[in-house]
Design a protein around this motif. Structure first.
Motif, PDB file in Angstrom:
ATOM      1  N   GLY A  93     -43.341 -28.858  43.904  1.00 31.78           N
ATOM      2  CA  GLY A  93     -44.261 -27.747  43.783  1.00 31.78           C
ATOM      3  C   GLY A  93     -44.161 -26.918  42.524  1.00 31.78           C
ATOM      4  N   VAL A  94     -43.279 -27.265  41.604  1.00 28.97           N
ATOM      5  CA  VAL A  94     -43.210 -26.534  40.342  1.00 28.97           C
ATOM      6  C   VAL A  94     -44.450 -26.888  39.525  1.00 28.97           C
ATOM      7  CG1 VAL A  94     -41.898 -26.148  38.225  1.00 28.97           C
ATOM      8  CG2 VAL A  94     -40.696 -26.560  40.382  1.00 28.97           C
ATOM      9  N   SER A  95     -45.126 -25.886  39.038  1.00 31.78           N
ATOM     10  CA  SER A  95     -46.410 -26.115  38.376  1.00 31.78           C
ATOM     11  C   SER A  95     -46.229 -26.687  36.976  1.00 31.78           C
ATOM     12  CB  SER A  95     -47.206 -24.814  38.281  1.00 31.78           C
ATOM     13  OG  SER A  95     -46.608 -23.929  37.341  1.00 31.78           O
ATOM     14  N   ARG A  96     -47.283 -27.330  36.502  1.00 29.84           N
ATOM     15  CA  ARG A  96     -47.302 -27.859  35.146  1.00 29.84           C
ATOM     16  C   ARG A  96     -47.083 -26.743  34.129  1.00 29.84           C
ATOM     17  NH1 ARG A  96     -49.614 -32.158  35.418  1.00 29.84           N
ATOM     18  NH2 ARG A  96     -51.234 -31.334  36.766  1.00 29.84           N
ATOM     19  N   ALA A  97     -47.733 -25.606  34.356  1.00 31.42           N
ATOM     20  CA  ALA A  97     -47.615 -24.481  33.427  1.00 31.42           C
ATOM     21  C   ALA A  97     -46.186 -23.968  33.364  1.00 31.42           C
ATOM     22  CB  ALA A  97     -48.562 -23.357  33.841  1.00 31.42           C
ATOM     23  N   THR A  98     -45.506 -23.920  34.498  1.00 29.86           N
ATOM     24  CA  THR A  98     -44.125 -23.438  34.518  1.00 29.86           C
ATOM     25  C   THR A  98     -43.213 -24.345  33.705  1.00 29.86           C
ATOM     26  OG1 THR A  98     -44.419 -22.387  36.682  1.00 29.86           O
ATOM     27  CG2 THR A  98     -42.160 -22.883  36.005  1.00 29.86           C
TER      28      THR A  98
END
Length: 397
Positions: free
Chosen positions: A270-275
């Motif tokens: 669930g870690v976002s691409r942006a993060t």
């Protein structure tokens, strides 16, 4: 329903091997630069062109290579790319002048683009959706894996056979990989042929795709600058041997691959691409200060190199997994990948040259400003990607 019920891991590994071999063409040049400078009487900037000429063709025609792959087939593109890589390396083996070496690197750059723009689409063809994040994380590690392998082989090859022997070894591996891909990679499926202008116009109109390009050009400009000049800095400024400089550079490159592989599980959780992009860019900026400012002991400066590469490795997997997400359709994946590879080549070409110019005119520490600008581009693009994807998720609901 997912049309693919079982992932063909043999094909995934064959495609990955293709990427690794093509990336070895990047890694073989930096440790050989001191020998080339001595044999051909080159300046620092001229030797930089040998490393970065590989990137010139990609900087001009990356998107065109992607369109060719989308139009005529990704397997054909990969095989054509391997053939061009082999031809360029052969030219280097027999070259007797600076111009011939540059021409060989130019052909290698064309082969690299044709091979690399096909990887994402080929992996999508052979993987089921549940396995795709892991397979894409593996693919994103092809560059550091191949570059590190070349760097590790370089000290012994350069000592025993010179830079031409290193070129010949990579040539032999390329021929072997051509045979492997011809036998194992999936055949090109019949497809509706979209016109070149339409492929380009529709792909360039995708805001998310353009932001992926911006994130990647900043990343590759930084990473290539450290890759290209770490051996020269270690030898000329710190008195390291050619073997030690190559090993230090190989360590810096190799640790990028675990960073790539870490990105897949993080995104699956669930870690976002942006993060991933913004965190990687921030750590790279901090690490660059430790590398380029002459305030830390050499051991800590090298630790900063390792931190720079490991955490920066989160960025490529975020970008590569974003290509099928932001491409207009499956028929645009190769073109979108070509856009990303084109800006990657531009970053790899101009990034090290600007660092070399600043270091030559002022000092190595003066190059930090360029590195921080590169990191800022990636950081800003990552934040913008987060906003685009958040809006897309809200619209989907």
């Amino acid at each position: 329903m997912d049309p693919i019920t079982r992932t063909d891991w043999r094909a995934v590994w064959a495609i990955f091997a293709t990427g690794v071999v093509s990336a070895a063409y990047i890694g073989k040049a930096p440790p050989a630069l001191p020998l080339l400078r001595g044999e051909l009487g080159l300046t620092l900037v001229e030797s930089g062109f040998i490393a970065t000429m590989f990137n010139v063709v990609g900087g001009f025609v990356g998107i065109f290579g992607g369109m060719l792959a989308d139009r005529f087939g990704h397997k054909r593109s990969a095989l054509a790319g391997l053939a061009a890589l082999a031809l360029g390396s052969l030219l280097g083996v027999v070259a007797t002048s600076y111009a011939a070496v540059l021409l060989g690197r130019f052909l290698e750059g064309a082969g690299f683009i044709l091979t690399s723009v096909s990887g994402v689409a080929l992996i999508i063809q052979v993987t089921r959706s549940a396995d795709r994040p892991g397979a894409m994380a593996l693919w994103s590690a092809y560059l550091p894996t191949g570059a590190a392998a070349a760097l590790l082989a370089a000290p012994w090859m350069l000592l025993a056979y010179g830079w031409r022997g290193l070129w010949l070894l990579v040539l032999a591996l390329t021929v072997a990989c051509f045979v492997l891909v011809a036998r194992v990679a999936p055949a090109d499926a019949p497809r509706a042929r979209v016109g070149f202008l339409r492929l380009a116009a529709e792909s360039l109109a995708q805001r998310g795709s353009l932001l992926l390009c911006a994130a990647f050009i900043g990343y590759t400009a930084q990473w290539a600058s450290v890759l290209v000049w770490l051996p020269t800095f270690a030898i000329d400024e710190r008195g390291a041997s050619t073997e030690l400089a190559a090993l230090l550079t190989a360590g810096m490159v190799a640790i990028n691959a675990p960073g790539n592989l870490l990105g897949g599980p993080l995104m699956a959780r669930g870690v976002s691409r942006a993060t991933l992009i913004t965190f990687g860019a921030t750590v790279q900026a901090i690490s660059a200060a430790g590398i380029f400012l002459d305030v830390l002991p050499d051991s800590w400066r090298y630790i900063a190199c390792l931190s720079f590469s490991f955490f920066g490795g989160l960025i490529p997997v975020a970008v590569m997994t974003g290509i099928p997400v932001h491409a207009r359709s499956p028929s645009h994946i190769g073109t979108t990948n070509g856009m990303v590879m084109q800006v990657s080549q531009i970053g790899q070409f101009f990034g090290p040259l600007l660092v070399a110019w600043l270091a030559t005119r002022f000092a190595w520490s003066a190059s930090l400003g360029a590195m921080l600008c590169y990191a800022a581009i990636t950081l800003a693009a990552g934040l913008a990607i987060g906003r685009v994807e958040a809006r897309g998720a809200a619209t989907a609901r």
